[in-house]
Structure formats: structure tokens, C-alpha cells
Design a protein around this motif. Sequence first.
Motif, PDB file in Angstrom:
ATOM      1  N   LEU A   1       0.848  -1.196   0.000  1.00  0.00           N
ATOM      2  CA  LEU A   1       0.000   0.000   0.000  1.00  0.00           C
ATOM      3  C   LEU A   1       0.888   1.252   0.000  1.00  0.00           C
ATOM      4  CD1 LEU A   1      -3.125   0.390   2.227  1.00  0.00           C
ATOM      5  CD2 LEU A   1      -1.498   2.239   2.096  1.00  0.00           C
ATOM      6  N   ILE A   2       0.598   2.192  -0.865  1.00  0.00           N
ATOM      7  CA  ILE A   2       1.360   3.459  -0.897  1.00  0.00           C
ATOM      8  C   ILE A   2       0.386   4.598  -0.599  1.00  0.00           C
ATOM      9  CG2 ILE A   2       2.805   4.995  -2.304  1.00  0.00           C
ATOM     10  CD1 ILE A   2       3.783   2.644  -3.891  1.00  0.00           C
ATOM     11  N   TYR A   3       0.759   5.473   0.369  1.00  0.00           N
ATOM     12  CA  TYR A   3      -0.209   6.495   0.803  1.00  0.00           C
ATOM     13  C   TYR A   3       0.433   7.863   0.983  1.00  0.00           C
ATOM     14  CZ  TYR A   3       1.810   5.920   5.463  1.00  0.00           C
ATOM     15  OH  TYR A   3       2.678   5.888   6.521  1.00  0.00           O
ATOM     16  N   ASP A   4      -0.419   8.886   0.890  1.00  0.00           N
ATOM     17  CA  ASP A   4      -0.005  10.279   1.069  1.00  0.00           C
ATOM     18  C   ASP A   4       0.032  10.619   2.575  1.00  0.00           C
ATOM     19  OD1 ASP A   4      -0.060  12.964  -0.822  1.00  0.00           O
ATOM     20  OD2 ASP A   4      -0.688  13.395   1.233  1.00  0.00           O
ATOM     21  N   PHE A   5       0.862  11.614   2.947  1.00  0.00           N
ATOM     22  CA  PHE A   5       0.926  11.940   4.391  1.00  0.00           C
ATOM     23  C   PHE A   5      -0.387  12.521   4.899  1.00  0.00           C
ATOM     24  CE2 PHE A   5       1.307  16.553   5.225  1.00  0.00           C
ATOM     25  CZ  PHE A   5       1.419  17.045   3.936  1.00  0.00           C
ATOM     26  N   LEU A   6      -1.254  13.016   3.990  1.00  0.00           N
ATOM     27  CA  LEU A   6      -2.564  13.518   4.440  1.00  0.00           C
ATOM     28  C   LEU A   6      -3.590  12.381   4.586  1.00  0.00           C
ATOM     29  CD1 LEU A   6      -2.763  16.886   2.475  1.00  0.00           C
ATOM     30  CD2 LEU A   6      -2.570  16.598   4.940  1.00  0.00           C
ATOM     31  N   GLN A   7      -3.149  11.164   4.415  1.00  0.00           N
ATOM     32  CA  GLN A   7      -4.001   9.992   4.662  1.00  0.00           C
ATOM     33  C   GLN A   7      -3.329   9.118   5.737  1.00  0.00           C
ATOM     34  OE1 GLN A   7      -6.744  10.361   3.227  1.00  0.00           O
ATOM     35  NE2 GLN A   7      -6.774  10.075   1.016  1.00  0.00           N
TER      36      GLN A   7
ATOM     37  N   TRP B   1      -4.175   7.502   8.207  1.00  0.00           N
ATOM     38  CA  TRP B   1      -4.868   6.306   8.676  1.00  0.00           C
ATOM     39  C   TRP B   1      -4.507   5.079   7.825  1.00  0.00           C
ATOM     40  CZ3 TRP B   1      -7.178   4.794   4.314  1.00  0.00           C
ATOM     41  CH2 TRP B   1      -7.408   5.780   3.365  1.00  0.00           C
ATOM     42  N   ALA B   2      -3.920   5.312   6.655  1.00  0.00           N
ATOM     43  CA  ALA B   2      -3.734   4.223   5.683  1.00  0.00           C
ATOM     44  C   ALA B   2      -2.924   3.022   6.213  1.00  0.00           C
ATOM     45  CB  ALA B   2      -3.116   4.765   4.405  1.00  0.00           C
ATOM     46  N   PRO B   3      -1.851   3.250   7.022  1.00  0.00           N
ATOM     47  CA  PRO B   3      -1.123   2.068   7.515  1.00  0.00           C
ATOM     48  C   PRO B   3      -2.016   1.102   8.316  1.00  0.00           C
ATOM     49  CG  PRO B   3       0.173   4.039   7.865  1.00  0.00           C
ATOM     50  CD  PRO B   3      -1.177   4.494   7.383  1.00  0.00           C
ATOM     51  N   LEU B   4      -3.108   1.624   8.901  1.00  0.00           N
ATOM     52  CA  LEU B   4      -4.013   0.722   9.637  1.00  0.00           C
ATOM     53  C   LEU B   4      -4.692  -0.244   8.676  1.00  0.00           C
ATOM     54  CD1 LEU B   4      -5.769   3.286  12.027  1.00  0.00           C
ATOM     55  CD2 LEU B   4      -3.994   1.605  12.599  1.00  0.00           C
ATOM     56  N   VAL B   5      -5.038   0.267   7.501  1.00  0.00           N
ATOM     57  CA  VAL B   5      -5.662  -0.597   6.486  1.00  0.00           C
ATOM     58  C   VAL B   5      -4.653  -1.659   6.043  1.00  0.00           C
ATOM     59  CG1 VAL B   5      -6.720  -0.634   4.199  1.00  0.00           C
ATOM     60  CG2 VAL B   5      -7.130   1.301   5.698  1.00  0.00           C
ATOM     61  N   ALA B   6      -3.403  -1.227   5.851  1.00  0.00           N
ATOM     62  CA  ALA B   6      -2.363  -2.186   5.439  1.00  0.00           C
ATOM     63  C   ALA B   6      -2.175  -3.252   6.517  1.00  0.00           C
ATOM     64  CB  ALA B   6      -1.056  -1.448   5.183  1.00  0.00           C
ATOM     65  N   LYS B   7      -2.216  -2.789   7.770  1.00  0.00           N
ATOM     66  CA  LYS B   7      -2.025  -3.732   8.883  1.00  0.00           C
ATOM     67  C   LYS B   7      -3.146  -4.784   8.883  1.00  0.00           C
ATOM     68  CE  LYS B   7      -0.800  -3.495  13.690  1.00  0.00           C
ATOM     69  NZ  LYS B   7      -1.316  -2.855  14.883  1.00  0.00           N
ATOM     70  N   ASN B   8      -4.374  -4.320   8.647  1.00  0.00           N
ATOM     71  CA  ASN B   8      -5.512  -5.254   8.588  1.00  0.00           C
ATOM     72  C   ASN B   8      -5.314  -6.317   7.512  1.00  0.00           C
ATOM     73  OD1 ASN B   8      -6.800  -3.899  10.576  1.00  0.00           O
ATOM     74  ND2 ASN B   8      -8.215  -2.775   9.223  1.00  0.00           N
ATOM     75  N   GLN B   9      -4.624  -5.932   6.438  1.00  0.00           N
ATOM     76  CA  GLN B   9      -4.393  -6.867   5.316  1.00  0.00           C
ATOM     77  C   GLN B   9      -3.086  -7.630   5.464  1.00  0.00           C
ATOM     78  OE1 GLN B   9      -6.703  -7.196   2.855  1.00  0.00           O
ATOM     79  NE2 GLN B   9      -7.832  -5.785   4.174  1.00  0.00           N
ATOM     80  N   ASN B  10      -2.306  -7.238   6.478  1.00  0.00           N
ATOM     81  CA  ASN B  10      -1.011  -7.881   6.676  1.00  0.00           C
ATOM     82  C   ASN B  10      -0.056  -7.635   5.496  1.00  0.00           C
ATOM     83  OD1 ASN B  10       0.649  -9.264   8.294  1.00  0.00           O
ATOM     84  ND2 ASN B  10      -0.092 -11.324   7.729  1.00  0.00           N
ATOM     85  N   ILE B  11      -0.093  -6.416   4.982  1.00  0.00           N
ATOM     86  CA  ILE B  11       0.825  -6.062   3.883  1.00  0.00           C
ATOM     87  C   ILE B  11       1.637  -4.822   4.297  1.00  0.00           C
ATOM     88  CG2 ILE B  11      -0.555  -7.008   1.980  1.00  0.00           C
ATOM     89  CD1 ILE B  11      -1.575  -4.118   1.456  1.00  0.00           C
ATOM     90  N   PRO B  12       2.811  -4.616   3.683  1.00  0.00           N
ATOM     91  CA  PRO B  12       3.616  -3.442   4.057  1.00  0.00           C
ATOM     92  C   PRO B  12       3.020  -2.140   3.517  1.00  0.00           C
ATOM     93  CG  PRO B  12       4.775  -4.777   2.414  1.00  0.00           C
ATOM     94  CD  PRO B  12       3.482  -5.479   2.697  1.00  0.00           C
ATOM     95  N   SER B  13       3.301  -1.039   4.226  1.00  0.00           N
ATOM     96  CA  SER B  13       2.845   0.262   3.738  1.00  0.00           C
ATOM     97  C   SER B  13       4.036   1.194   3.537  1.00  0.00           C
ATOM     98  CB  SER B  13       1.843   0.876   4.703  1.00  0.00           C
ATOM     99  OG  SER B  13       2.418   1.038   5.968  1.00  0.00           O
TER     100      SER B  13
END
Length: 456
Positions: A119-125, A127-139
Motif C-alpha cells: 500500500l502506498i499512501y499520502d501523508f494527508l491519509q 490512517w492508511a497504515p491501519l488498512v495495510a495492517k488489517n491486510q497484513n501487507i507493508p505500507s
Amino acid sequence: MDVNKNQISPIRVVMFPWLAYGHITPYLELAKKLSTINFIIYICSTPATLSFIEKKITSKLSHSIKLVPLLLPNLPDLPRKYHTTNGLPPHLMPRLLEAFESSVDDFSYILADLKPDLLIYDFLQPWAPLVAKNQNIPSVLFYTSSTTLMSLIFHYFKNPSIEFPFSDNIYYREYESSEKKWLLELSASNSKDRELVFGGVERSCEIVLVKGFREIEGKYIDYVSSLVGKKFVPVGPLVVQEHEKDDEISLDVLSWLDKKEKKSTVFVSFGSEYFLTKEDMDEIAYGLELSKTNFIWVVRFPKGSNGLLDKTLPKGFVERVGNRGKILEGWAPQKKILGHESIGGFVSHCGWNSVMESMNFGVPIIGVPMQIDQPINARLVEEVGVGVEVLRDNNRMLHRDSLATIIKQVVVENCGASVRRNAADMREKLRSKGDEEIDEVVKELVELCNKSSTKK
Ligand code: UDX
């Protein structure tokens, strides 16, 4: 590109860019580069933002880049057209941020279907690492503005009482004295702003990608990396042209430019987010008039302001400049214009994408910064030697004479020869480097995905 696409199996990447054009553009450009090397990219955003992307640029997206609409169920009373920052009244911005944050479970559900590896995310998002964590993938955080500003912000957060290590440079000393208070307040407070600026970097992303390249920001990249304790990987200037549409405006403006002499014309544009004050508009108009240089000026007004060109520009301006000037309302094909051989300078607010695009096309910059990272970007442009900033007076007022003087200097006069040469050299340097940084990014991302899949 050095990386052999057959050497890696397809990697599925989900991207969460922020909803502003200046943030989406680098994500699209990164997506475009990665999609040529066996990556499948899902760009997730609100329907309003995706339709803005489609309108402006993406007639030719490859089949490996897919746009995924994200509905924001927690914003029932805010019409969908406002689920984007282009046109959103600024006071509603916090509501948009909160709506994203409270939709983590919905997004995790959508993501599960896409079966992403990364998962690749902007600093204004943030919360995104939480979604990655739920999927067990790196962010991975992809920060799209200048790393120089990021290093200054983190410096004050970590070492508020110590001088910024690059303060021997006059540009930063000046920036520090005018902006330090804001930086200190931001880094010390527990506010939502602080969480936004630092949260996305500090939370559990594995590496940080930054738009830019080591030749101009190497020491700042290394410094912020040491402060944050994470690897920062530059992705290069990332200027991809092919996805711009060939509409009527492009054809008209390019044929107008065809009739002008080589390097005779300045392009005047201030990005996609901020608006000039009436006072700045006047000074710019009179400055262009005084400079006697050809120009293309993109004039933008806030949505709903009914800004009428005739009422906004000084009386008689359009008639006086005649065919020496072309005024476009709202939007222009910036990269196509900067790439045209009649362009000899760019009067720019120094948004980071504009700076990278100018360097890419070897166009010297006449900097008129406004907010956030723009003042520091303008100083970096001067430090690198590819432009000159038009300094405001102590009351932050812009002056027509200073603008006209610097336009003439940068575009035609002998005293501007070194800036023109440096800009041309920068273009050559970037051409010869090719996609050096992207190759490095691909290696990092592949390694990250491999590490994560062996852990599963
Ligand atoms: C915002 C911030 O203002 C900027 O400081 C930050 O670095 C990035 O986010 P923006 O103001 O839109 O960005 O400026 P900039 O970073 O220069 O990005 C504008 C993008 O829109 C560029 O890619 C530019 O080519 C494109 N653009 C803008 C057009 O194609 N046509 C236009 O008329 C205006």
C-alpha cells in the motif's frame, strides 16, 4: 529502464493519494512508471476526485492502472461533488479528513477484494497504515512535496532549541526567521495539524518515498532520514507527459507559441490550489507589461467567486499587451507549454511539481512563492542556480518593478546567462540519468514485498 520486467512477478499496489491535484499528479506519474515494469496499480479515491482526474488527464491510462472509487459513507450531508479538495470550501476540509479516518473498516473490506501486496499512501491519509495492517501487507509513505521542508519541520520537532544544521545558508536563515514560529508551534502542539504532518511518517510505514533527486536535496534527504530513523528513497522528478489530453486549448496555445521566437516567452502559472490576491494580480499584470516580454498567463479564480477576467485585470491591460500576451482562464496544459521551445522562463509559485517540471524541461524559474513549502522551494531553486526569487517587501507586498526586472534578467539579459545555462544543464543531467531513481524504488518495493510474503 534497467530492471527486467520478467525478473519480477506482478506486484499489486494500492495507492491512497490525497485529493488535491498537486498530490494526485505525482501518484499518477509514479503509477505510470511502475506499470511499465510489471506492477498493477489501483488508485483509490473519491468519485469526485477520479472524475476530475479523468477530465483533466487520463484519456490514455494503461490497462495496468485502475481507478477505484471510494465512497465516504460518513459524510451523508456533504454533497459528493465536495468529496475532493478542488472546489471544497476550506472550512470543510477537516470533515473530509475525519470521514476518511472513520472509514478504515470499509476500505479494508474493499482492499481485501483487490488482494494487494503493498500500500502506498499520502501523508494527508495517515490512517492508511491501519488498512495495510488489517491486510497484513507493508505500507510505504510517498511524500510529494520538497524533502527540504520536511527536514526543517522534523528538525524543529526533534530539536527545537538547536539551529538547523544548514543554517549557514542565507536562504534558510531567512526562512527560519519568518516561519520558525509556525514550525515550532506545529511541532510542539498536540493538534490535528501536528498529527497530520508527523503521523503519516511516524506510523508504521516501512520506507518513505520522496519526489525529487539526490543532486539537489541529498543532504536534506539524509538528514530527515536520520531524524525519523527510516529509509528515504527519492523517486526522481517524475515528469510523465503522455497522459495529458490533446484538447482545443492545448492546440490553440501551442500553435500561438509556434509563432513566437525561441525562448522569448514566459509562462505564468500558480498551480492548482492557491489563489492570488487582487494586489498580487495587479502587480503581476503591470510587471508583465513593464517586462515587454511575451507571456502566457493562467488566471484562476476560486469556485463560486464569479471572477470575471475583465473586472479583475487592470483596465486596458489586454488591449495594451495585444498579441504579446495570451491569457487562459482556469487551466493550461502546463507540461506541454514548458516543453515548447518558445518558452524562456516560468513565473511560478514554486509548487514542488512545477519546480520539478521546470527543471525537467530546462526552463529557468522566476519564483513568486505563496504558502507552505513554496517559499522554501523558491530558495532551493536559487541555491541550485536554476531560478531567481522575486522578493516581497517587509509587508509581504509584491512589486511590479522587481518582477519586470527579474523576468528580463532571467529571459534575455546578459546577467541572467548563468541561470539560463544552469537550467539547460539541469535538463541534460536529468535526461542522461533517465529512470535511475525508479530502478532503485522498484528494487526497494520488490524487496519489501518479498520480505513480507516470507513472513506470512
Ligand atoms: C500543492 C502545493 O501548493 C504545492 O506547494 C505543493 O508542493 C504540492 O501541492 P499546487 O499548488 O497545485 O500543489 O502546485 P504544483 O505542485 O506545482 O502542482 C500543480 C500541478 O498541476 C503541476 O503538475 C502542473 O503541471 C499542473 N497544472 C497546474 C496544470 O497542468 N495546469 C494548470 O493550469 C495548473
